[in-house]
Design a protein around this motif. Sequence first.
Motif: not given
Length: 199
Positions: A62, A77-78, A81, A84-85
């Motif tokens: 990312a 935010s990255t 995310r 959560a993958c």
Amino acid sequence: AARLAELRRKLAAEGLFAPARKRRLPRFPRAVGLLTGADAAARGDVIAAITTRYPAVRLVVAETRVQGPYAVGAITSTLARLAACEGIDVVILARGGGSFEDLLPFSDERVVRAVAACPVPVVSAVGHEQDEPLCDLAADVRAPTPTAAARLVVPDLDELRAGLDRARQRLDAGTRRALERDRGRLARSRERLTAAPGP
């Protein structure tokens, strides 16, 4: 510097840097998340080290802003995310060296809290070895370089194979010794039975 020192004291008092809250890294991660800057040398170093050492792992990269006025929001935010993958077992936060100002987003309270709250272990590899952004203290493990982070996160497949070969050789040798012992016992028992007087 004074504000950073005060923030460090505040977060330490809350227990964000406590050794007791640090998690162990998984021995064989299914997937590794890599948060890094776009076209960063750190990105290439981590990818090369991971794919060479343990090609079986899935690597989810990312890229985001890692310096400048929008970096803090982008990093937090990255990170959310990425964590959560599906299947991600550990995240590497990698950023090469830079000036004190360039590395400031990694000492921002929001980034530090995001690292501490991450649902999977985080390895921080930010800056050079002498740098110590506050995210290093909140991370589960600090690596001195991005390449060192890769070595911490995945095992070396060649070393694993060599270890398996050594274990197989020890098992074979142990089995052969046990068989020889049992053959010797059987031979001695046969001799005693043959030498025993009949009825």
